[in-house]
Motif scaffolding. Structure first.
Motif, short mmCIF file in Angstrom:
data_model
loop_
_atom_site.label_atom_id
_atom_site.label_comp_id
_atom_site.label_asym_id
_atom_site.label_seq_id
_atom_site.Cartn_x
_atom_site.Cartn_y
_atom_site.Cartn_z
N GLY A 178 47.41 33.91 44.42
CA GLY A 178 45.87 33.50 43.04
C GLY A 178 45.77 33.38 41.59
O GLY A 178 45.18 32.23 41.35
N PRO A 179 47.10 33.05 40.60
CA PRO A 179 47.99 32.30 39.62
C PRO A 179 48.08 31.35 39.97
O PRO A 179 46.99 29.64 39.17
N ARG A 195 44.02 29.76 40.40
CA ARG A 195 43.23 29.61 38.39
C ARG A 195 44.30 28.42 37.62
O ARG A 195 43.17 27.41 37.15
N SER A 202 36.78 35.15 42.05
CA SER A 202 37.20 36.06 41.33
C SER A 202 38.52 36.48 41.15
O SER A 202 39.46 36.48 40.74
N ARG A 203 38.03 37.79 42.64
CA ARG A 203 39.00 38.48 42.76
C ARG A 203 40.48 37.84 42.96
O ARG A 203 41.63 38.52 44.03
N GLU A 221 42.34 34.91 42.85
CA GLU A 221 42.60 34.37 41.68
C GLU A 221 43.01 35.41 40.67
O GLU A 221 44.56 35.66 39.97
N SER A 222 42.59 36.94 40.36
CA SER A 222 42.85 37.59 40.11
C SER A 222 44.16 38.86 40.89
O SER A 222 45.26 39.15 40.52
N SER A 271 43.68 40.23 43.90
CA SER A 271 42.79 41.60 44.25
C SER A 271 42.15 41.88 45.54
O SER A 271 41.99 42.30 45.68
#
Length: 201
Positions: free
Chosen positions: A13-14, A17, A42-43, A45-46, A48
């Motif tokens: 994820g990071p 991003r 978005s999920r 990258e976070s 989740s």
């Protein structure tokens, strides 16, 4: 082993991003390119949303990096770049570098194109250096209209409106190096012009 896998997946994820932010792409733009919804991106990258092959493949293609780079696979010790050619708009792009961020190198094969009428010049952050391997290349750079032949190079700030075309009649091969704003590649030397060379401008 399971713990190592979870750690690798958590780092995806990071990394996604960082790749998107370095390229200054919005989630909406990335969604249009990949077909993945903004909420899913978005999920991812976070952290989740668990990354799957169906999600990582279009992202790797959009960022022009390998799957190994997205998941930070360990180095195999083989320095060779085995990048898959990418076809876009009749043009072929062959990545020549593997690391995300920083300078990126690729070879581009341009088919012959019609005149520059209707061509929209693009602008974006970065700095580009190009070298003509074969064929002829027409570089539109702001108000400048330049014809480059084999052995000639050009470098420019990509915040200036620009377009790279092939006026024909044969396909053109170009080596590109592209870097974030501030990273420049300087040409140290160029072929000398011989007296009476009618290509000198």
């Amino acid at each position: 082993m399971a713990k190592d896998l979870e750690s690798a997946l958590a780092a995806v994820g990071p990394r996604l991003r960082e790749l998107r932010q370095r390229r200054e792409i919005t989630l909406t733009q990335l969604a249009e390119t990949t077909g993945i919804s903004v909420s899913t991106l978005s999920r991812l990258e976070s952290g989740s949303r668990r990354p799957t092959l169906e999600l990582l493949l279009p992202l790797a293609e959009a960022y022009q990096v390998s799957l190994d780079e997205l998941v930070d696979a360990p180095e195999t010790g083989d320095p060779r770049v085995r990048a898959r050619p990418i076809q876009r708009g009749g043009r072929t792009y062959i990545p020549l570098s593997r690391r995300p961020g920083g300078m990126q190198a690729f070879k581009q094969i341009l088919p012959p194109e019609a005149g520059a009428c209707g061509v929209e010049q693009q602008t974006h952050e970065g700095y580009e250096w190009l070298y003509v391997l074969s064929g002829r290349v027409r570089l539109l750079l702001g108000e400048h209209d330049l014809l480059l032949t084999p052995g000639e190079a050009a470098e420019f700030d990509t915040r200036l409106p620009h377009a790279v075309l092939n006026p024909g009649p044969e396909p053109a091969e170009v080596l590109h190096i592209f870097g974030p704003q501030g990273e420049r590649v300087h040409v140290r030397a160029r072929p000398a012009r011989t007296p009476g060379d009618d290509t000198a401008r």
